[in-house]
Each structure stands twice: as structure tokens, then as C-alpha cells.
Design a protein around this motif. Structure first.
Motif, PDB file in Angstrom:
ATOM      1  N   SER A 277     -43.131   8.333 -24.099  1.00 21.37           N
ATOM      2  CA  SER A 277     -42.474   7.089 -24.479  1.00 21.37           C
ATOM      3  C   SER A 277     -42.064   7.147 -25.943  1.00 21.37           C
ATOM      4  CB  SER A 277     -43.425   5.902 -24.259  1.00 21.37           C
ATOM      5  OG  SER A 277     -44.511   5.956 -25.177  1.00 21.37           O
ATOM      6  N   ASP A 278     -41.117   6.312 -26.331  1.00 27.30           N
ATOM      7  CA  ASP A 278     -40.669   6.268 -27.727  1.00 27.30           C
ATOM      8  C   ASP A 278     -41.825   5.940 -28.671  1.00 27.30           C
ATOM      9  OD1 ASP A 278     -38.107   6.857 -26.924  1.00 27.30           O
ATOM     10  OD2 ASP A 278     -37.390   4.780 -27.016  1.00 27.30           O
ATOM     11  N   ASP A 279     -42.687   5.027 -28.265  1.00 32.29           N
ATOM     12  CA  ASP A 279     -43.828   4.655 -29.103  1.00 32.29           C
ATOM     13  C   ASP A 279     -44.774   5.827 -29.299  1.00 32.29           C
ATOM     14  OD1 ASP A 279     -42.938   2.091 -29.495  1.00 32.29           O
ATOM     15  OD2 ASP A 279     -44.209   1.189 -27.958  1.00 32.29           O
ATOM     16  N   CYS A 280     -44.987   6.606 -28.250  1.00 30.24           N
ATOM     17  CA  CYS A 280     -45.881   7.754 -28.356  1.00 30.24           C
ATOM     18  C   CYS A 280     -45.311   8.804 -29.297  1.00 30.24           C
ATOM     19  CB  CYS A 280     -46.138   8.355 -26.980  1.00 30.24           C
ATOM     20  SG  CYS A 280     -47.381   9.668 -26.963  1.00 30.24           S
ATOM     21  N   PHE A 281     -44.016   9.058 -29.171  1.00 28.35           N
ATOM     22  CA  PHE A 281     -43.373   9.994 -30.104  1.00 28.35           C
ATOM     23  C   PHE A 281     -43.519   9.505 -31.538  1.00 28.35           C
ATOM     24  CE2 PHE A 281     -40.650  11.788 -26.581  1.00 28.35           C
ATOM     25  CZ  PHE A 281     -40.990  13.109 -26.794  1.00 28.35           C
ATOM     26  N   LYS A 282     -43.240   8.242 -31.749  1.00 28.86           N
ATOM     27  CA  LYS A 282     -43.224   7.666 -33.089  1.00 28.86           C
ATOM     28  C   LYS A 282     -44.613   7.563 -33.705  1.00 28.86           C
ATOM     29  CE  LYS A 282     -41.729   3.503 -35.597  1.00 28.86           C
ATOM     30  NZ  LYS A 282     -41.085   2.165 -35.460  1.00 28.86           N
ATOM     31  N   GLU A 283     -45.592   7.133 -32.912  1.00 31.27           N
ATOM     32  CA  GLU A 283     -46.913   6.839 -33.448  1.00 31.27           C
ATOM     33  C   GLU A 283     -47.880   8.013 -33.391  1.00 31.27           C
ATOM     34  OE1 GLU A 283     -48.309   3.485 -31.285  1.00 31.27           O
ATOM     35  OE2 GLU A 283     -46.622   2.193 -31.871  1.00 31.27           O
ATOM     36  N   THR A 284     -47.628   8.969 -32.491  1.00 26.88           N
ATOM     37  CA  THR A 284     -48.601  10.038 -32.283  1.00 26.88           C
ATOM     38  C   THR A 284     -48.023  11.434 -32.500  1.00 26.88           C
ATOM     39  OG1 THR A 284     -49.818   8.677 -30.700  1.00 26.88           O
ATOM     40  CG2 THR A 284     -50.199  11.050 -30.622  1.00 26.88           C
TER      41      THR A 284
ATOM     42  N   ARG B 200     -50.769   3.872 -14.255  1.00 28.26           N
ATOM     43  CA  ARG B 200     -49.323   4.099 -14.204  1.00 28.26           C
ATOM     44  C   ARG B 200     -48.590   3.446 -15.368  1.00 28.26           C
ATOM     45  NH1 ARG B 200     -48.080   2.089  -8.228  1.00 28.26           N
ATOM     46  NH2 ARG B 200     -49.606   0.532  -8.916  1.00 28.26           N
ATOM     47  N   HIS B 201     -49.325   2.741 -16.235  1.00 31.73           N
ATOM     48  CA  HIS B 201     -48.707   2.107 -17.398  1.00 31.73           C
ATOM     49  C   HIS B 201     -48.318   3.175 -18.421  1.00 31.73           C
ATOM     50  CE1 HIS B 201     -52.841   2.751 -18.367  1.00 31.73           C
ATOM     51  NE2 HIS B 201     -52.801   2.142 -19.537  1.00 31.73           N
ATOM     52  N   THR B 202     -47.543   2.785 -19.408  1.00 35.43           N
ATOM     53  CA  THR B 202     -47.002   3.739 -20.370  1.00 35.43           C
ATOM     54  C   THR B 202     -48.101   4.490 -21.110  1.00 35.43           C
ATOM     55  OG1 THR B 202     -45.037   2.380 -20.694  1.00 35.43           O
ATOM     56  CG2 THR B 202     -45.512   4.005 -22.388  1.00 35.43           C
ATOM     57  N   THR B 203     -49.120   3.785 -21.564  1.00 36.24           N
ATOM     58  CA  THR B 203     -50.215   4.435 -22.290  1.00 36.24           C
ATOM     59  C   THR B 203     -50.898   5.484 -21.423  1.00 36.24           C
ATOM     60  OG1 THR B 203     -50.621   2.469 -23.643  1.00 36.24           O
ATOM     61  CG2 THR B 203     -52.420   4.059 -23.463  1.00 36.24           C
TER      62      THR B 203
END
Length: 217
Positions: free
Chosen positions: A178-185, A93-96
Motif C-alpha cells: 500500500s502507499d502508506d506502507c511504502f511511505k511509512e516503512t 484481509r485488511h491493508t495492514t
């Protein structure tokens, strides 16, 4: 002995239950010669999954792109059948984990790969037969790649590029990552593939490997 990262031989993710967070499929297939000249024999996973799998010490990791910092969940089932190494994984259930599940649902992640060390092997004229291995992890991949640092090698045709680009475009438009997923992937891969499309339209018969040989993302 160093860890070997190997691609799955064309077996896609079999099914996904996004409500329950369950992903099912095959991490490896038997009897197929891979690009490194290896052939996994049925029974090669038997000891390692007994000792380290869900019924053992639960140390076989469920990752994304062979990244040990991206554990996406836990394997609930690991078993050999006549096809290969079948699995059922419960995504966390974590963001990753939730980003991973969305990428599976959006068909950005469609393939699998394993990280292993060969324990028993036999070199033959047909290939290197892997009879027993130490399985460290199984990964979901954004593209079908043997090396996580050159993921573009799994794209073999114009249709593959367009299919992946369309999936990423939909993810950008409708995705709830997530914002990180959009940005990094999502965004880097979208922009990378977008830069190739003009060349495909002006040189439709060019060899894909020629286009991608100096291309990285």
C-alpha cells in the motif's frame, strides 16, 4: 507492572502460506538466556494461552512491531513444544494485514517478539527464570529487536545490513504494498540503510555497533 518487550532468540519464521494467509513459527524459545538476563521455562505460557489464547477468550494480539494499532491477524494456534511457543496465525484481509504478509514473503519481516508480564519468576545465578507469564501479544518484527523504538540493534554484521538492504530494494522495485506502507516503512528504512553503506565500504573492519550507536530510523 509494565509490559516487557523481548526478542525471539534467533528462531525465524518457519513457513508462510500466502494463498491462505497463514504464517507459522515460534514466538519464543525455552531455556535461552536473553539480553535482559531472563530465561523462559517450559510451561511459562501454559496458563496464559489456555485462558487468553485461541481456545480461551482470544485476547492475545497478533501485531507488527509491538504496535497496538497494527493488528495483522489472529492466532489460530498457540502451543508449547520442546522448542518454545509455536504459533500459527491467520493474517487479515485488511491493508495492514496484507502489507505484513508481503513483508514476510519478501523476508523484510523474519523474526518474532513477545510482550508480556512475568507472574512467577526465580532469580538464580544462571539468570532470571520466568516460570509463568501473562502474554499480551506476539509480534512480527522488521528486524530482530528487543525495543521497537530502536530496531537497528538487531543488525549485528555487515552481512545483516546488506541482506536487509537487498530485501528493501526488491520491495521498492517489485513490491505491491500500500502507499502508506511504502511511505511509512519501506522507503524510510531503505534510505536509512543506504546512508550507511558508504561507511561500510570505506571502513570494512569497523565495529557495527560503532556505526549504529547514533543511528536511528
Amino acid at each position: 507492572m509494565s509490559l516487557i518487550l523481548t526478542k525471539n532468540h534467533g528462531i525465524d519464521i518457519k513457513d508462510v502460506d500466502t494463498r491462505q494467509g497463514i504464517v507459522m513459527g515460534y514466538l519464543s524459545t525455552f531455556g535461552i538466556l536473553d539480553h535482559d538476563g531472563d530465561i523462559v521455562q517450559k510451561g511459562a505460557f501454559s496458563k496464559t494461552i489456555q485462558e487468553r489464547g485461541p481456545a480461551g477468550n482470544k485476547q492475545i494480539k497478533y501485531l507488527q512491531d509491538h504496535d497496538r494499532f497494527k493488528t495483522v491477524g489472529v492466532f489460530q494456534v498457540l502451543k508449547e513444544d520442546d522448542i518454545g511457543l509455536y504459533y500459527e496465525g491467520k493474517v487479515g484481509r485488511h491493508t495492514t494485514g496484507q502489507d505484513f504478509l508481503k513483508m514476510v514473503e519478501d523476508k523484510i519481516i523474519t523474526q518474532h517478539s513477545i510482550g508480556y508480564r512475568a507472574i512467577k519468576q526465580e532469580r538464580t545465578s544462571e539468570g532470571n527464570i520466568i516460570k509463568e507469564m501473562y502474554l499480551a501479544e506476539g509480534s512480527g518484527l522488521q528486524v530482530d529487536a528487543a525495543n521497537p523504538f530502536t530496531p537497528i540493534v538487531g543488525i549485528k554484521s555487515t552481512a545483516d545490513i546488506i541482506m536487509m538492504f537487498d530485501a528493501l530494494e526488491k520491495a521498492l522495485t517489485y513490491g505491491t504494498y500500500s502507499d502508506d506502507c511504502f511511505k511509512e516503512t519501506i522507503i524510510p528504512r531503505y534510505e536509512s540503510l543506504k546512508s550507511i553503506l558508504p561507511q561500510l565500504s570505506t571502513e570494512p573492519h569497523v565495529d557495527i555497533k560503532t556505526i549504529l550507536q547514533n543511528f536511528k530510523f
